[in-house]
Scaffold this active site. Structure first.
Site, mmCIF file in Angstrom:
data_model
loop_
_atom_site.group_PDB
_atom_site.id
_atom_site.type_symbol
_atom_site.label_atom_id
_atom_site.label_comp_id
_atom_site.label_asym_id
_atom_site.label_seq_id
_atom_site.Cartn_x
_atom_site.Cartn_y
_atom_site.Cartn_z
ATOM 1 N N ASN A 10 5.412 48.023 30.911
ATOM 2 C CA ASN A 10 4.493 47.282 31.785
ATOM 3 C C ASN A 10 3.172 47.144 31.039
ATOM 4 O OD1 ASN A 10 2.814 46.327 33.771
ATOM 5 N ND2 ASN A 10 2.815 48.215 34.997
ATOM 6 N N TRP A 11 2.948 45.958 30.500
ATOM 7 C CA TRP A 11 1.759 45.770 29.660
ATOM 8 C C TRP A 11 0.482 45.608 30.469
ATOM 9 C CZ3 TRP A 11 3.461 41.787 25.339
ATOM 10 C CH2 TRP A 11 4.403 42.404 24.508
ATOM 11 N N LYS A 12 0.606 45.414 31.782
ATOM 12 C CA LYS A 12 -0.578 45.176 32.632
ATOM 13 C C LYS A 12 -1.387 44.003 32.049
ATOM 14 C CE LYS A 12 -0.213 49.934 33.944
ATOM 15 N NZ LYS A 12 -0.812 51.123 34.502
ATOM 16 N N HIS A 100 3.634 47.662 42.654
ATOM 17 C CA HIS A 100 2.952 48.609 41.769
ATOM 18 C C HIS A 100 1.705 49.131 42.484
ATOM 19 C CE1 HIS A 100 0.698 50.241 38.396
ATOM 20 N NE2 HIS A 100 1.838 50.278 37.731
ATOM 21 N N GLU A 102 -1.205 49.618 41.526
ATOM 22 C CA GLU A 102 -2.431 48.851 41.260
ATOM 23 C C GLU A 102 -2.471 47.598 42.129
ATOM 24 O OE1 GLU A 102 -2.041 48.658 36.967
ATOM 25 O OE2 GLU A 102 -2.284 50.830 36.926
ATOM 26 N N GLU A 172 6.269 56.426 40.770
ATOM 27 C CA GLU A 172 5.066 56.570 39.951
ATOM 28 C C GLU A 172 3.973 57.279 40.747
ATOM 29 O OE1 GLU A 172 4.863 53.461 36.592
ATOM 30 O OE2 GLU A 172 3.970 52.585 38.359
ATOM 31 N N GLY A 178 -1.963 56.267 33.864
ATOM 32 C CA GLY A 178 -3.082 56.000 32.969
ATOM 33 C C GLY A 178 -4.064 57.161 32.846
ATOM 34 N N SER A 218 2.067 57.994 32.655
ATOM 35 C CA SER A 218 1.750 58.665 31.390
ATOM 36 C C SER A 218 2.987 59.140 30.626
ATOM 37 C CB SER A 218 0.774 59.834 31.621
ATOM 38 O OG SER A 218 -0.442 59.361 32.172
ATOM 39 N N GLY A 239 3.423 52.304 30.892
ATOM 40 C CA GLY A 239 2.249 51.443 30.778
ATOM 41 C C GLY A 239 1.654 51.530 29.386
ATOM 42 N N GLY A 240 0.587 52.325 29.252
ATOM 43 C CA GLY A 240 -0.182 52.411 28.000
ATOM 44 C C GLY A 240 0.673 52.574 26.757
HETATM 45 P P1 PGA Z 1 0.936 54.561 32.275
HETATM 46 O O1 PGA Z 1 1.259 53.412 33.375
HETATM 47 O O2 PGA Z 1 2.207 54.798 31.512
HETATM 48 O O3 PGA Z 1 -0.152 53.975 31.432
HETATM 49 O O4 PGA Z 1 0.520 55.776 33.044
HETATM 50 C C1 PGA Z 1 2.470 53.382 34.069
HETATM 51 C C2 PGA Z 1 2.480 52.212 35.027
HETATM 52 O O5 PGA Z 1 1.464 51.969 35.693
HETATM 53 O O6 PGA Z 1 3.503 51.511 35.178
#
Ligand code: PGA
Length: 256
Positions: A10-12, A100, A102, A172, A178, A218, A239-240
């Protein structure tokens, strides 16, 4: 029943379409031969990159599935700035993340909207990756399972057993996204097992055994082996670490 693990990047809101092309090419290059034999990998770039990544994947026959991070639940209409699931399907998008944290927290998505999106994504024969998770405050108050299982019940309302069997649920914990903090493998397994038990109570044994449950928050090369070896964790939503091809490749290798 064996469930093929799904590792999703997930590149956001990161990487423009030029950077996206380079990142996917490098990822393909650094993944050792055979590492993807028993694991599926999906890439979820920003909308403006999707057409470029579709073209790259299809022209070079890369073994990645195309994903999106979000969509609207209507086919068309007066929804400025939104993207229709029909348009994503036209680009051969395979997986669409919905709900998600966010999107829920920053953009006010409700359980009802997530449920409508799950149905809209399925209508276009794509696979939802439906996210759920608790805040730190909820965890500390002992409300993890009630929050998460409530999201599952609401998100899957009115979805057929066969459709539930085909989808992906991503657990999650919001406090782990993050932040560099990861749920321990035991804690993540406990919640993922509770999610599977919830699906069992809603849709029966066979459905519960088919549905894939990812852990997200993470995930890195270092913690992936322990998380991925848990019996109810069938992959990761990353994500990251998915922005770095070397790091993402190391997670993919532990996906099996
Ligand atoms: P993260 O994000 O790996 O940077 O914690 C995961 C996500 O939000 O899908």
């Amino acid at each position: 029943m064996t469930r093929t693990p799904l590792i999703s990047g997930n590149w956001k809101m990161n990487l423009n379409h030029f950077e996206a092309i380079q990142t996917v090419q490098k990822l393909h290059y650094v993944i050792p031969k055979g590492a993807m034999d028993d694991v599926e990998v999906s890439i979820h770039p920003p909308f403006t990159d999707i057409r470029s990544i579709q073209t790259l994947i299809e022209s070079e026959d890369l073994d990645f599935s195309l994903g999106a991070q979000h969509c609207h639940f209507e086919d068309t209409g007066a929804f400025t700035g939104e993207v229709s699931p029909a348009f994503l399907a036209k680009l051969n998008t395979r997986y669409v993340i919905c709900g998600h944290s966010e999107r829920r927290e920053v953009f006010g998505e409700t359980d009802e909207m997530v449920n409508a999106k799950v149905k809209a994504i399925l209508k276009y024969e794509m696979t939802p990756i439906m996210c759920c998770g608790e805040t730190l405050q909820e965890r500390e108050a002992g409300e993890t399972e009630s929050k998460v299982l409530g999201q599952i019940e609401a998100g899957l309302a009115g979805v057929s057993n066969e459709q539930i069997a085909s989808l992906v649920i991503a657990y999650e914990p919001i406090w782990a996204i993050g932040t560099g903090k990861t749920a321990t493998a035991d804690d993540a397994q406990t919640v993922c097992a509770a999610i599977r038990a919830k699906v069992r109570s809603m849709a029966g044994d066979e459905t519960a055994e088919s549905v894939r449950i990812q852990y997200g928050g993470s995930v890195k090369g270092g913690n992936a082996p322990e998380l991925m070896s848990q019996p109810d964790i069938d992959g990761a939503l990353v994500g990251g670490a998915s922005l770095d091809p070397d790091e993402f490749a190391s997670i993919i290798q532990f996906g099996r």
